[in-house]
Design an enzyme around this catalytic site. Structure first.
Site, PDB file in Angstrom:
ATOM      1  N   HIS A 142      43.415 -10.579  22.393  1.00 35.69           N
ATOM      2  CA  HIS A 142      42.543 -11.775  22.120  1.00 35.69           C
ATOM      3  C   HIS A 142      44.077 -12.831  21.740  1.00 35.69           C
ATOM      4  O   HIS A 142      44.293 -13.114  20.733  1.00 35.69           O
ATOM      5  CB  HIS A 142      41.907 -11.668  21.132  1.00 35.69           C
TER       6      HIS A 142
ATOM      7  N   ARG B 109      36.933 -14.548  29.571  1.00 38.89           N
ATOM      8  CA  ARG B 109      36.674 -13.568  28.433  1.00 38.89           C
ATOM      9  C   ARG B 109      36.085 -12.419  29.546  1.00 38.89           C
ATOM     10  O   ARG B 109      35.037 -12.771  30.472  1.00 38.89           O
ATOM     11  CB  ARG B 109      36.039 -13.989  27.564  1.00 38.89           C
TER      12      ARG B 109
ATOM     13  N   ARG C  81      31.757 -19.027  19.562  1.00 37.43           N
ATOM     14  CA  ARG C  81      32.825 -19.560  18.975  1.00 37.43           C
ATOM     15  C   ARG C  81      33.984 -19.925  19.607  1.00 37.43           C
ATOM     16  O   ARG C  81      34.727 -20.996  19.684  1.00 37.43           O
ATOM     17  CB  ARG C  81      33.279 -18.906  17.570  1.00 37.43           C
ATOM     18  N   THR C  82      34.471 -18.769  20.411  1.00 39.51           N
ATOM     19  CA  THR C  82      35.563 -19.032  20.883  1.00 39.51           C
ATOM     20  C   THR C  82      35.672 -19.699  22.309  1.00 39.51           C
ATOM     21  O   THR C  82      36.314 -20.815  22.738  1.00 39.51           O
ATOM     22  CB  THR C  82      36.297 -17.578  21.821  1.00 39.51           C
TER      23      THR C  82
ATOM     24  N   LYS D 243      24.378 -11.939  41.734  1.00 34.19           N
ATOM     25  CA  LYS D 243      24.050 -11.744  43.134  1.00 34.19           C
ATOM     26  C   LYS D 243      25.011 -10.547  43.801  1.00 34.19           C
ATOM     27  O   LYS D 243      24.920 -10.125  44.984  1.00 34.19           O
ATOM     28  CB  LYS D 243      24.124 -12.779  43.756  1.00 34.19           C
TER      29      LYS D 243
END
Lengths: 181, 303
Positions: free
Chosen positions: B132, B104, B54-55, B82
């Site tokens: 947030h 995020r 959603r974000t 990697k």
């Protein structure tokens, strides 16, 4: 130095003449929406509308338009204006839109305003009212109705103070570096 | 404002400028043409080191509606697996001429670190259990729309505050206003906020009384490394929001939830779908608020 260019009376006369010109040019005043560009143009649009109501007894649609999201000088201009609201209540498609702004300078704000209007719909016509045309156009744009043409230097600043926002109404010119010559 | 990494680091003035700009974007989103050329020519990268639907969707749509070019960089397909370091990843992305990085990460503090090491604007889309900020801003926007003010309200935040970056950002945001913040939940999940004007309740019935806003939090099972409460059933019995408990709040109280919902755990379906719930409005408002944040950062961080 701050010099008065137009007094409150002069502004009244200019608004009154512009109202008559709009009536003359748009016979019947059908499908017209007056759209003021935030923030100075909004007050002027309301004044023109009430003048037209006095003369013709017709209530015109009035809207307001904020052009922040359509500007091309984001990051170039030092002081960015506050984002205000756009409130276009009429259906734009097929309407005769009359944009109203206080000062016409480079023409870039009007370019932005026309782009913004086009995102609301496809108007039949867009016309432009300005209280002051100070010259120095950078785009091929002209006004249909002008309160007063005032030749200025690029480093001067034209300040339109309306009673809705200011204590003393008038149009002033400030800040020329060549002043006192 | 160059970055938005923490609500604690921005002023009340910044908050209000974001909220009022968001109102203008919300009007844009109601038009037929929902896109404006405000950030044409800018490039934004979404750097998501943690799963998010959603974000990420909200940010991506906001970026597209602002006419930016969007790059998505998600970890399972990236060079991070990697063995590339975070800083090298950021430098590589920066070399493309990116103007804004939305990040995020499961570790708190990563957005700060990137903001310090990058010329691009950085937007924190959630860092660990820290903050947030855009969620708190969209919550404030949603409350303001419904209550016309952010002052003088009683706001009950219920659930897993300990793991909730949403709750923390909201507590920091509301420290700018004269509203009462009540934290309600199992003692193990309610940390102490020193220096902030909040009160603590273990009983939901006591805490919710007279609330104007009831903000539910998601039980974050993915972050629970030890037993904070006995079982989800017991949690629902003791701290879940149901119709009866909601009756103790003000009649016109609004119910909020950052999503995704655990129906039947922290909130019952009838409450989540009731007229008092503004959960879906929060989603719509999130888009407008994120557009406002990125527009204001893009405008201020022009090189």
């Amino acid at each position: 130095m701050r010099k008065e260019l137009l007094s409150k009376k002069d502004i009244d006369r200019a608004v009154s003449r512009i109202a008559h010109e709009i009536i003359e040019k748009n016979r019947g005043l059908e499908n017209i929406c007056l759209v003021g560009i935030q923030s100075g143009g909004v007050h002027l649009a309301k004044r023109i509308a009430s003048k037209i109501k006095e003369v013709e007894g017709i209530d015109l649609n009035i809207g307001s338009l904020d052009i922040s999201f359509y500007r091309d000088d984001v990051g170039i201009r030092k002081q960015q204006p506050v984002v205000r609201s756009s409130d276009i209540t009429c259906e734009v498609s097929g309407m005769r839109i009359i944009l109203v702004d206080d000062v016409l300078f480079t023409g870039r704000s009007i370019r932005a305003a026309m782009d913004a209007i086009m995102d609301f719909g496809r108007p039949a016509v867009i016309q432009l009212v300005v209280l002051i045309d100070r010259g120095h156009r950078e785009l091929p744009i002209r006004a249909d109705y002008v309160g007063k043409n005032i030749p200025t230097a690029l480093d001067e600043n034209v300040e339109v103070c309306l009673a809705e926002d200011c204590a003393e109404e008038g149009v002033y010119i400030t800040g020329s570096q060549t002043e006192g010559k | 404002m160059k970055d938005l990494v923490s609500i604690r680091e921005i002023s009340k003035e910044n908050i209000e400028s974001i909220l009022s700009t968001a109102a203008s974007f919300k009007a844009v989103l109601k038009r037929d043409i929902k896109k404006v050329p405000a950030l044409r020519g800018k490039t934004v990268v979404n750097l998501f080191f943690e799963p998010s639907t959603r974000t990420k969707t909200s940010f991506e749509l906001a970026e597209k509606r602002l006419s930016t070019d969007v790059l998505n960089f998600s970890v399972p397909t990236s060079s991070v697996v990697k063995g590339e370091t975070l800083l090298d990843t950021v430098r590589t992305i920066e070399s493309y001429g990116v103007d804004c990085i939305v990040i995020r990460h499961s570790s708190s503090g990563v957005p700060h670190f990137i903001a310090k090491n990058s010329h691009a604007s950085v937007v924190n889309a959630g860092d660990g259990t820290n903050e947030h900020p855009t969620q708190a801003l969209l919550d404030a926007f949603s409350i303001l729309e419904r209550k016309d003010t952010l002052d003088g309200l009683r706001i009950a935040i219920i659930g897993d505050v300990h793991h909730s970056r949403v709750a923390k950002s909201n507590i920091y945001l509301f420290s700018n206003y004269k509203s009462e913040i009540r934290l309600i939940g199992p003692p193990a999940l309610i940390p102490e906020f020193k220096g902030y004007n909040v009160s603590y309740f273990n009983s939901i019935e006591e805490g919710i009384e007279g609330a104007d806003v009831v903000m539910m939090l998601r039980i974050q099972s993915e972050r629970m490394t030890k037993g904070f409460f006995p079982s989800t059933l017991e949690y629902a019995n003791l701290w879940g929001l149901n119709r009866q408990r909601l009756k103790l709040a003000k009649k016109d109280a609004i119910v909020m939830h950052p999503g995704p919902l655990n129906r039947g755990v922290e909130i019952t379906s009838d409450v989540a779908d009731s007229g008092q719930s503004i959960i879906l409005e929060q989603v719509t408002n999130g888009l407008a608020v994120r557009m406002a944040v990125m527009y204001l950062l893009g405008r201020d961080n022009e090189q």
